[in-house]
Design a protein around this motif. Structure first.
Motif, mmCIF file in Angstrom:
data_model
loop_
_atom_site.group_PDB
_atom_site.id
_atom_site.type_symbol
_atom_site.label_atom_id
_atom_site.label_comp_id
_atom_site.label_asym_id
_atom_site.label_seq_id
_atom_site.Cartn_x
_atom_site.Cartn_y
_atom_site.Cartn_z
ATOM 1 N N UNK A 75 0.889 -1.139 -0.064
ATOM 2 C CA UNK A 75 -0.042 -0.011 0.190
ATOM 3 C C UNK A 75 0.783 1.233 -0.144
ATOM 4 N N UNK A 76 0.443 2.257 -0.438
ATOM 5 C CA UNK A 76 1.218 3.786 -0.488
ATOM 6 C C UNK A 76 0.090 4.643 0.100
ATOM 7 N N UNK A 77 0.655 5.235 1.206
ATOM 8 C CA UNK A 77 0.085 6.230 1.976
ATOM 9 C C UNK A 77 0.407 7.511 1.911
ATOM 10 N N UNK A 78 -0.665 8.421 1.858
ATOM 11 C CA UNK A 78 -0.322 9.798 1.922
ATOM 12 C C UNK A 78 -0.579 10.540 3.404
ATOM 13 N N UNK A 79 0.664 11.004 3.879
ATOM 14 C CA UNK A 79 0.299 11.190 5.477
ATOM 15 C C UNK A 79 -0.573 12.489 5.749
ATOM 16 N N UNK A 80 -0.723 13.180 4.703
ATOM 17 C CA UNK A 80 -1.307 14.507 4.779
ATOM 18 C C UNK A 80 -0.546 15.451 5.677
ATOM 19 N N UNK A 81 0.498 15.355 5.877
ATOM 20 C CA UNK A 81 1.354 16.088 6.972
ATOM 21 C C UNK A 81 0.857 16.011 8.350
ATOM 22 N N UNK A 103 1.055 -12.982 3.285
ATOM 23 C CA UNK A 103 2.528 -13.440 3.901
ATOM 24 C C UNK A 103 3.374 -12.244 4.208
ATOM 25 N N UNK A 104 3.321 -11.232 3.536
ATOM 26 C CA UNK A 104 4.443 -10.094 3.688
ATOM 27 C C UNK A 104 3.454 -8.775 3.276
ATOM 28 N N UNK A 105 3.771 -7.600 3.751
ATOM 29 C CA UNK A 105 3.177 -6.298 3.640
ATOM 30 C C UNK A 105 4.358 -5.464 3.519
ATOM 31 N N UNK A 106 4.042 -4.623 2.546
ATOM 32 C CA UNK A 106 5.207 -3.218 2.438
ATOM 33 C C UNK A 106 4.444 -2.177 2.018
ATOM 34 N N UNK A 107 4.691 -1.267 3.061
ATOM 35 C CA UNK A 107 3.770 0.074 2.892
ATOM 36 C C UNK A 107 4.634 1.368 2.964
#
Length: 346
Positions: A75-81, A103-107
Motif C-alpha cells: 500500500x502507498x499512504x499519503x500522510x497529509x502532513x 504473507x508479507x506487507x510493504x507500505x
C-alpha cells in the motif's frame, strides 16, 4: 515519574494544539515508550519541536492519512502532513494486515515528517508474531566516500524479530558513524571528537566539533557500506514512495516550521506462520539467542548482549520504578509547558 503521567502531559499538549484525542494518545505512546527504552534523543524531548511546527502550519493537527494506491501485499499512504507517529503507526498496521493475508506487507508513506524512533514501529509487528522493519529518509547530512558535501541523510533502519521465551531481538540505527547529538555535546563541552565522525568543508576527516552544524557533514557508518545502505533506504522510503528525495527534503528541526518537510517512510511486516510453524521459529530464535549470549567472552567482559536487550532491560526498570529523564529532556518538556501555558511536570 510514572510513564502514565508523562503520557498524559503529552496528550494534553497535543490537544492544546488542535489534535484529536485518539491520534494524540498514539503519538504519546510512541514517544514515551522511546524514553523508557533510554533513547531520549527521539522521545518526548522532540515533542516541543513537533508542536512548534504544528502551530506554525508545517504539520496539520487534523490531518487524515489515507491510502492512495494498494495491492494484495502493498500500500502507498499519503500522510497529509500529520504528526508522523500517527501516520507511521497507521502504515505499520496496514503492513501487518497485508502480511496476514499475503504473507508479507510493504507500505510506503509520503508527505510526512520526522517519525521518531524507527524501532517502535518494527516492534508493532512483533506483537503480531511477525518480523517488522521500519525506515525513513532524512535531510542530507552525510557525505559519500570522496564527496565534499553531504549527499544523503543518515537514514534510519530498524528491525524487530520475535522469539519464544527470550525477548525480541531489535536494532534501530542510523547510517552515520555517530548521532549528530554526540557531536553537538562534544562542541558544548569543548572536547575533540574521533576523526571517524565528521568531515570539514573540504570533505576531510576532522576532530573539531565546533564546525557543527553550519559547516561540514557526518561520515557514513562503515564507509561505503553505510553509504550504500542509506541509498537503499532512500529508494524504499522516498523514491518509490513519491516523497521528497535527498536535497528536496527539508530539515524538520532547522528550517521554517511553516513549511512541510516531505519525509518518506517504509514499513515491512513478514508473517512467520506463513513460512513455517510459529512455535518452531520461536524455538530456533531462542536457540540462536542463547548460543550467541553464551559464546566465550572477551577478557574483562561481563556478558554478551543481543540487539535490543539493553533497551528491554531499561524499559522494564523504568516501567516499574518510573522514568528517569536527563536534563535536556526535562528542559524541553518545561519549555513545552511554558509554550502552551500548561502546568510544568518538573
Amino acid at each position: 515519574m510514572k510513564v502514565e503521567t508523562l503520557q498524559e502531559f503529552c496528550v494534553q499538549a497535543m490537544l492544546k494544539c488542535g489534535m484529536s484525542e485518539g491520534p494524540a494518545r498514539i503519538a504519546a505512546e510512541v514517544l514515551v515508550t522511546t524514553d523508557a527504552w533510554g533513547v531520549y534523543s527521539h522521545g518526548t524531548r522532540a515533542l516541543r519541536q513537533y508542536l512548534k511546527r504544528m502551530r506554525a502550519g508545517g504539520l496539520k493537527a487534523q490531518a487524515r492519512p489515507h491510502i492512495i494506491h494498494e495491492g494484495p501485499a502493498f500500500a502507498m499512504l499519503d500522510a497529509d502532513n500529520a504528526l508522523a507517529m500517527v501516520s507511521a503507526c497507521r502504515a505499520m498496521e496496514i503492513a501487518i494486515a497485508k502480511a496476514k493475508s499475503a504473507g508479507i506487507g510493504y507500505v510506503t508513506v509520503k508527505n510526512s515528517c520526522h517519525f521518531g524512533a524507527a524501532g517502535y514501529y518494527a516492534n508493532m509487528a512483533v506483537k503480531e508474531n511477525m518480523i517488522g522493519m521500519a525506515m525513513s529518509n532524512v535531510d542530507t547530512n552525510v557525505v559519500a566516500p570522496s564527496s565534499k558535501k553531504p549527499v544523503i541523510g543518515c537514514n534510519p533502519l530498524a528491525y524487530a524479530v520475535p522469539a519464544g521465551k527470550e525477548k525480541p531481538v531489535f536494532l534501530d540505527i542510523a547510517m552515520s558513524t555517530v548521532a549528530a547529538g554526540k557531536i553537538a555535546a562534544a562542541k558544548f563541552a569543548g572536547k575533540r571528537i574521533p576523526n571517524t565522525w565528521y568531515v570539514d568543508d573540504e570533505g576531510l576527516p576532522t576532530t573539531d566539533p565546533s564546525l557543527y552544524p553550519e559547516h561540514g557533514a557526518l561520515q557514513p557508518m562503515a564507509g561505503h557500506k553505510g553509504f550504500g545502505l542509506a541509498i537503499l533506504i532512500e529508494v524504499l522510503s522516498a523514491v518509490l514512495a513519491g516523497a521528497a528525495v535527498t536535497k528536496q527534503l527539508k530539515s524538520w528541526g532547522l528550517e521554517d516550521p511553516a513549511n512541510p518537510t516531505g519525509h518518506g517512510h517504509a514499513f515491512i511486516a513478514i508473517d512467520i506462520a506463513a513460512l513455517m510453524p510459529l512455535a518452531a521459529f520461536q524455538e530456533r530464535m531462542d536457540q540462536m539467542i542463547r548460543e550467541i549470549r553464551n559464546a566465550p567472552r572477551a577478557k574483562g567482559a561481563d556478558r554478551i548482549y543481543l540487539p535490543g536487550e539493553i533497551e528491554w532491560q531499561r524499559y522494564e526498570e523504568q516501567k516499574q520504578k518510573g522514568l528517569s529523564l536527563p536534563p535536556e529532556v526535562i528542559d524541553s518538556l518545561n519549555g513545552l509547558a511554558d509554550d502552551l501555558e500548561l502546568e510544568r511536570l518538573f
